[in-house]
Design a protein around this motif. Structure first.
Motif, mmCIF file in Angstrom:
data_model
loop_
_atom_site.group_PDB
_atom_site.id
_atom_site.type_symbol
_atom_site.label_atom_id
_atom_site.label_comp_id
_atom_site.label_asym_id
_atom_site.label_seq_id
_atom_site.Cartn_x
_atom_site.Cartn_y
_atom_site.Cartn_z
ATOM 1 N N ARG A 455 -5.200 -0.731 -0.867
ATOM 2 C CA ARG A 455 -4.334 -0.629 -1.984
ATOM 3 C C ARG A 455 -3.215 -1.656 -2.072
ATOM 4 N NH1 ARG A 455 -2.298 5.621 -1.573
ATOM 5 N NH2 ARG A 455 -4.005 6.674 -2.920
ATOM 6 N N PHE A 456 -3.052 -2.252 -3.209
ATOM 7 C CA PHE A 456 -2.129 -3.160 -3.388
ATOM 8 C C PHE A 456 -1.677 -3.200 -5.037
ATOM 9 C CE2 PHE A 456 -5.796 -5.601 -3.495
ATOM 10 C CZ PHE A 456 -5.648 -6.554 -4.549
ATOM 11 N N ASP A 457 -0.622 -3.438 -5.372
ATOM 12 C CA ASP A 457 -0.165 -3.727 -6.736
ATOM 13 C C ASP A 457 -0.499 -2.424 -7.729
ATOM 14 O OD1 ASP A 457 1.117 -4.797 -8.709
ATOM 15 O OD2 ASP A 457 -0.564 -6.305 -9.321
ATOM 16 N N TYR A 458 -0.518 -1.346 -7.061
ATOM 17 C CA TYR A 458 -0.794 0.052 -7.695
ATOM 18 C C TYR A 458 -2.093 -0.027 -8.249
ATOM 19 C CZ TYR A 458 3.998 1.562 -7.408
ATOM 20 O OH TYR A 458 5.279 1.966 -6.872
ATOM 21 N N ARG A 459 -3.141 -0.377 -7.444
ATOM 22 C CA ARG A 459 -4.492 -0.399 -7.651
ATOM 23 C C ARG A 459 -5.214 -0.099 -6.321
ATOM 24 N NH1 ARG A 459 -3.376 -5.205 -9.762
ATOM 25 N NH2 ARG A 459 -4.440 -6.403 -8.483
ATOM 26 N N THR A 460 -6.050 0.759 -6.172
ATOM 27 C CA THR A 460 -6.933 1.290 -5.094
ATOM 28 C C THR A 460 -8.388 0.928 -5.222
ATOM 29 O OG1 THR A 460 -5.434 3.218 -4.831
ATOM 30 C CG2 THR A 460 -7.609 3.232 -3.659
ATOM 31 N N VAL A 529 5.820 -1.543 -18.379
ATOM 32 C CA VAL A 529 6.134 -0.587 -19.671
ATOM 33 C C VAL A 529 6.039 0.704 -19.078
ATOM 34 C CG1 VAL A 529 5.314 0.144 -21.690
ATOM 35 C CG2 VAL A 529 5.291 -2.347 -21.438
ATOM 36 N N VAL A 530 5.091 1.106 -18.080
ATOM 37 C CA VAL A 530 5.001 2.493 -17.496
ATOM 38 C C VAL A 530 5.938 2.597 -16.607
ATOM 39 C CG1 VAL A 530 3.397 4.069 -16.708
ATOM 40 C CG2 VAL A 530 2.621 2.478 -18.521
ATOM 41 N N LYS A 531 6.811 3.506 -16.368
ATOM 42 C CA LYS A 531 7.809 3.633 -15.133
ATOM 43 C C LYS A 531 7.238 4.684 -14.379
ATOM 44 C CE LYS A 531 10.694 0.564 -16.876
ATOM 45 N NZ LYS A 531 10.650 -0.833 -16.302
ATOM 46 N N ARG A 532 7.269 4.539 -12.977
ATOM 47 C CA ARG A 532 6.899 5.407 -12.047
ATOM 48 C C ARG A 532 7.803 6.947 -12.167
ATOM 49 N NH1 ARG A 532 5.218 4.311 -5.495
ATOM 50 N NH2 ARG A 532 4.685 6.622 -5.379
ATOM 51 N N ARG A 533 7.085 7.907 -12.373
ATOM 52 C CA ARG A 533 7.630 9.065 -12.229
ATOM 53 C C ARG A 533 6.839 10.244 -11.348
ATOM 54 N NH1 ARG A 533 8.818 7.655 -17.206
ATOM 55 N NH2 ARG A 533 11.044 7.175 -17.848
ATOM 56 N N ASP A 534 5.755 9.797 -10.987
ATOM 57 C CA ASP A 534 4.927 10.587 -10.239
ATOM 58 C C ASP A 534 4.315 9.930 -8.787
ATOM 59 O OD1 ASP A 534 4.744 12.438 -12.576
ATOM 60 O OD2 ASP A 534 3.396 10.772 -13.473
ATOM 61 N N TYR A 536 1.694 8.330 -6.174
ATOM 62 C CA TYR A 536 1.055 6.738 -6.246
ATOM 63 C C TYR A 536 -0.289 7.230 -6.922
ATOM 64 C CZ TYR A 536 -0.858 2.454 -4.595
ATOM 65 O OH TYR A 536 -1.437 1.172 -4.678
ATOM 66 N N GLU A 537 -0.810 8.303 -6.727
ATOM 67 C CA GLU A 537 -2.511 8.411 -7.208
ATOM 68 C C GLU A 537 -2.175 8.613 -8.655
ATOM 69 O OE1 GLU A 537 -1.508 9.992 -4.444
ATOM 70 O OE2 GLU A 537 -2.730 9.039 -2.904
ATOM 71 N N LYS A 542 -2.407 6.820 -14.287
ATOM 72 C CA LYS A 542 -1.414 6.897 -15.835
ATOM 73 C C LYS A 542 -1.510 5.267 -16.259
ATOM 74 C CE LYS A 542 2.196 9.332 -16.181
ATOM 75 N NZ LYS A 542 3.568 9.823 -15.781
ATOM 76 N N LEU A 543 -1.381 4.426 -15.118
ATOM 77 C CA LEU A 543 -1.274 3.062 -15.521
ATOM 78 C C LEU A 543 -2.648 2.691 -16.290
ATOM 79 C CD1 LEU A 543 0.321 1.246 -12.450
ATOM 80 C CD2 LEU A 543 1.443 1.255 -14.712
ATOM 81 N N ALA A 544 -3.817 3.302 -15.600
ATOM 82 C CA ALA A 544 -5.041 2.886 -15.879
ATOM 83 C C ALA A 544 -5.363 3.473 -17.339
ATOM 84 C CB ALA A 544 -6.158 3.454 -15.063
ATOM 85 N N ARG A 545 -4.878 4.618 -17.959
ATOM 86 C CA ARG A 545 -4.870 5.085 -19.254
ATOM 87 C C ARG A 545 -3.960 4.290 -20.094
ATOM 88 N NH1 ARG A 545 -4.552 9.935 -16.147
ATOM 89 N NH2 ARG A 545 -2.277 10.095 -16.609
#
Length: 644
Positions: A455-460, A529-534, A536-537, A542-545
């Protein structure tokens, strides 16, 4: 010996007066009327019956009767000068006033110190009033320390002193020229002699003076990075980017230098290596890759010369040089003359190619035509193809005055001819790069392999190939047992992990949810643009969508996306068209739909300057076809066509 060269600079009357004095003094010394002249010796100047003092008094009386103001002291003084300095000592001496006048030495030293301080800081040029203020502050500091001060002169006097102390050769130069002047080493300079291809290869980047059209219709000014061989003047590789050259792009230049350039569709047969003036059959016998190659030399660099840019001093580029056994030689900061060959090559591209292309904007705003933005119609891949074709047809086949063969010193050679002459002596050793070698050129990270994968940069990234290594130590103590990971910022759908068996590709777990290719440039925009509110998974999903939604909206209908979103995707798509060696396509390529080969890129930091923001300097003017060009510059201001 008298300085005859300086005598020629004097007025005719002054020279004639010096020659007359020489004849008079020669008679005082020898009794003869002049050098090389024979005649009776007058009794008053006879050395056998008179002393030197008597002869000097006699000469003084003679000159005074002739109307000259020549006292005994004057004749004696002129005799001493003639004996010690020769004819030059008889030239009248004029007192020259010092430019500094009677200025206080402490004031002079302080002004010199302030001038040097401003030059070292490379401050923007200001007015003399600023210099007077800074000198006054130094005066106050000296008074506080109890040091002897000085009286500040009036502004007019201070301005004269400042003009006298400032280097006259730099007064009319701009700040870039001043920085180059002060950053150069102290003379004398020793020219660098190169005798082998690849012995010295220059790497440098520069903005291209041509606007390109992005997918969304906006305009951008790309940046070009080249590798130039000094011995042959051959361009070994070229990378074009719209968001600035990155670290791995410089490393890809090394791969281009050692890999033949494959012929492009539409190129004529005359561009093939087989039709160039080189020993093709002998080269083909040792390197089969040249069979379908274009006429661009293949040279393995021995030493690369780089500047202090972060692209070239990055770990990725230095590691690539080390793995290929290439020495790296950095030059002093802001020292263009240290890379004069490649800097001159940039100027030649401007005069020989870029000024003829639509969208040419000149080297600065003062040269830009009114309709340059509306003329722009080339895309980045098209400009890349034009430059590469010009390098093969024009640059490498054009005679350079600086390229001379020892056996033909009067005959200028082309870069291809020079390469053929040198490679016949030094030989050619091919350096084929495998897929693993190209993976080594990518940006490197170190991460542990967990139950979730990497995992890095919010990608697994995860794959069955990682089983057996999860939670295990890599054995690299310097990295706390983490595993070596290589990734391509132009293709984030997978990474490469170095396992004991070699490099293994590992896919992104959400790669199937994103319908279109994307780059690190686009991913950073989505993350802002997409702020984290949940967790990691959930946030990664949500970033992918959001990424898939952005790419679909921009691809289907531009009006559904904002201006910033269109610009982000347009930059990313433009950078996907960078050409890399065919062998590297699997590792360095991008899955984008494109005509040219995909490019290789470098890792971008979180605060990367290439990430678009509100201050991004892109022109949003819609391109329009066929507008008249700017005014024509005087060719006398350009370089001589045979500049080498």
């Amino acid at each position: 010996m008298p300085p005859f060269g300086r005598l020629e600079t004097l007025d005719e009357a002054v020279r004639e007066q010096a020659y007359q004095w020489r004849g008079h003094l020669y008679e005082v010394e020898s009794g003869l009327p002049g050098p090389g002249r024979l005649g009776p010796v007058r009794a008053c100047f006879d050395p056998d019956s008179t002393t030197v003092g008597q002869r000097i008094e006699a000469k003084s009386r003679q000159l005074q009767r002739a109307g000259f103001k020549a006292s005994v002291a004057t004749v004696r003084r002129m005799r001493v000068r003639w004996i010690s300095e020769g004819l030059w000592g008889l030239v009248p001496r004029q007192r020259s006033a010092s430019e500094l006048g009677r200025a206080d030495p402490v004031l002079v030293a302080t002004v010199r110190e302030v001038l040097g301080h401003n030059e070292r800081r490379s401050r923007s040029r200001g007015w003399k009033s600023r210099m007077r203020k800074e000198v006054g502050w130094r005066l106050e500091e000296r008074e506080e320390l109890g040091l002897p001060g000085f009286k500040m002169p009036p502004p007019s006097t201070f301005n004269k002193l400042l003009s006298a102390l400032e280097d006259k050769g730099l007064r009319d130069k701009n700040m870039a020229q001043r920085r180059s002047w002060f950053s150069r080493p102290a003379p004398p300079f020793t020219p660098t002699i190169v005798l082998r291809p690849g012995e010295r290869v220059l790497f440098d980047s520069t903005p291209v003076d041509v606007l390109v059209v992005l997918d969304d219709g906006t305009l951008a000014r790309p940046e070009m990075t080249v590798a130039l061989d000094v011995a042959t003047r051959c361009v070994l590789g070229m990378v074009l980017r719209v968001a600035g050259t990155a670290a791995v792009d410089a490393a890809v230049l090394l791969a281009q230098a050692v890999t033949p350039l494959v012929m492009r569709p539409g190129w004529g047969e005359e561009l093939r290596m087989a039709h160039a003036n080189v020993p093709f059959e002998r080269l083909l016998s040792v390197d089969e890759r040249l069979a379908e190659a274009a006429a661009r030399p293949v040279i393995v660099p021995e030493t690369v010369v780089i500047d202090q840019g972060r692209v070239f001093i990055s770990e990725s580029f230095l590691g690539a040089c080390e793995s290929l056994g290439i020495s790296v030689q950095p030059v002093p900061p802001a020292n263009g003359p240290a890379k004069g060959h490649v800097e001159r090559q940039f100027g030649s591209l401007n005069s020989q190619l870029f000024q003829f292309l639509p969208g040419y904007v000149g080297s600065h705003v003062g040269e830009r035509g009114q309709d340059a933005e509306r003329e722009a119609c080339l895309t980045l891949p098209q400009l890349q193809d034009i430059i590469e074709e010009f390098l093969i047809t024009g640059w490498h086949r054009r005679k350079h005055d600086g390229l001379r063969h020892p056996l033909l010193p009067k005959q200028a050679l082309t870069p291809l001819e020079m390469w053929a002459a040198l490679v016949a002596v030094t030989g050619h050793v091919p350096l084929p790069l495998s897929l693993d070698d190209h993976v080594e050129l990518l940006q490197t990270r170190w991460h542990p392999i967990t139950d979730h994968g990497i995992r890095f940069d919010y990608r697994t990234y995860d794959d069955e190939a990682l089983n057996g290594f999860r939670g295990q130590d890599s054995g690299v103590e310097a990295k706390q047992g983490q595993w070596e990971v290589h990734w391509n910022p132009y293709d984030l759908s997978r990474i490469w992990v170095r396992l004991p068996s070699g490099f293994v590709p590992v896919p992104w777990i959400h790669a199937g949810e994103v319908a279109l290719p994307f780059t690190h440039h686009t991913w950073q925009h989505i993350r802002r643009v997409v702020k984290r509110r949940d967790g990691y998974e959930d946030h990664e999903a949500k970033l992918a969508r959001a990424l898939d939604d952005l790419l679909r909206r921009v691809s289907r209908l531009h009006t559904q996306a904002t201006k910033a979103e269109r610009r982000v995707v347009a930059k990313s798509r433009a950078n996907q068209h960078l050409a890399v060696p065919p062998a590297a396509l699997d590792a360095l390529g991008s899955p984008g739909i494109q005509f040219t080969l995909a490019g290789a890129g470098a890792a971008l930091d979180e605060d990367d300057e290439t990430v678009p923001d509100e201050d991004d300097e892109l022109l949003d003017t819609d391109p329009q076809p066929g507008c008249p060009g700017a005014s024509v510059r005087d060719d006398t201001l350009q370089e001589d066509p045979s500049w080498l």
